[in-house]
Design a protein around this motif. Structure first.
Motif, short mmCIF file in Angstrom:
data_model
loop_
_atom_site.label_atom_id
_atom_site.label_comp_id
_atom_site.label_asym_id
_atom_site.label_seq_id
_atom_site.Cartn_x
_atom_site.Cartn_y
_atom_site.Cartn_z
N GLY A 1 -3.37 13.37 -2.00
CA GLY A 1 -2.63 12.37 -1.24
C GLY A 1 -3.38 11.06 -1.27
N ASN A 2 -3.65 10.53 -2.45
CA ASN A 2 -4.41 9.29 -2.59
C ASN A 2 -3.60 8.09 -2.12
N THR A 3 -4.31 7.12 -1.53
CA THR A 3 -3.68 5.90 -1.03
C THR A 3 -4.20 4.71 -1.84
N SER B 1 0.88 -1.16 0.00
CA SER B 1 0.00 0.00 0.00
C SER B 1 0.92 1.22 0.00
N TRP B 2 0.51 2.25 -0.74
CA TRP B 2 1.34 3.42 -0.88
C TRP B 2 0.47 4.65 -1.02
N GLN B 3 1.08 5.78 -0.73
CA GLN B 3 0.42 7.07 -0.91
C GLN B 3 1.15 7.84 -1.99
#
Length: 193
Positions: free
Chosen positions: A151-153, A134-136
């Motif tokens: 700042g979508n995750t 998982s990343w932003q």
């Protein structure tokens, strides 16, 4: 008499299938000392890539986002093909082209500032790395006269493997997108001055 041609044809098909599997397997074999390129990183062996997946994953994803910021179909495809292969290339290319067909990103109006890994797990299967990540993504997206900080995750299951001398994403299954951290709106800088 009619069964002989059928049996002969089936035997030829079986031999060709076995030969192609043996050829593909031997062509794809890599040694533990072989190293493969990745954008912005020194070439990595399989074990180095496993140990440094936290650097390799964002390096590959950054190029994917660069492709998503393009508007020319050939450029999108070529950019994606530099870091993806097979099913992942097809999936991501179709996602981007689908966004364009839906009216999204008609101009290059996004800038990625950072990709930050939040949680990751990696498992090695031969030369392939299975990465649960998982990343932003932090960046700006322009709309007419203003910009949004985003700042979508995201979370996805990725397969990363050496293909043609480089590390590439070979499978990509998007699991979740969270756009709650949309960020603030501010006026775009004046282009005239």
């Amino acid at each position: 008499m009619k069964t002989k041609p059928v049996l002969f044809g089936a035997a030829v098909v079986a031999v060709v299938a076995i030969a192609s599997v043996v050829f593909v397997q031997s062509r794809d074999r890599v040694s533990e000392t072989d190293s493969f390129t990745a954008p912005g990183l020194e070439p990595l062996t399989i074990e180095q890539a496993r140990a440094e997946f936290w650097r390799l994953t964002p390096a590959l994803l950054l190029v994917v986002y660069d492709a998503f910021g393009q508007t020319d179909e050939d450029t999108i495809y070529d950019t994606l093909a530099s870091v993806t292969h097979g099913d992942a290339l097809e999936y991501l290319y179709l996602e981007r082209i689908g966004a364009m067909a839906g009216g999204g990103l008609e101009e290059a109006d996004q800038t990625i500032h950072e990709i930050k890994l939040l949680t990751t797990q990696v498992a090695r299967d031969g030369a392939r790395l299975a990465i649960d990540a998982s990343w932003q993504v932090i960046g700006t997206v322009g709309h007419a006269e203003h910009l949004h900080v985003r700042g979508n995750t995201y979370s996805a299951d990725l397969s990363v493997a050496p293909v043609d001398g480089a590390w590439r994403i070979t499978d990509f299954e998007l699991l979740d997108v969270n756009r709650d951290a949309a960020g603030e709106t501010f006026l775009a800088p004046d282009a005239d001055g």
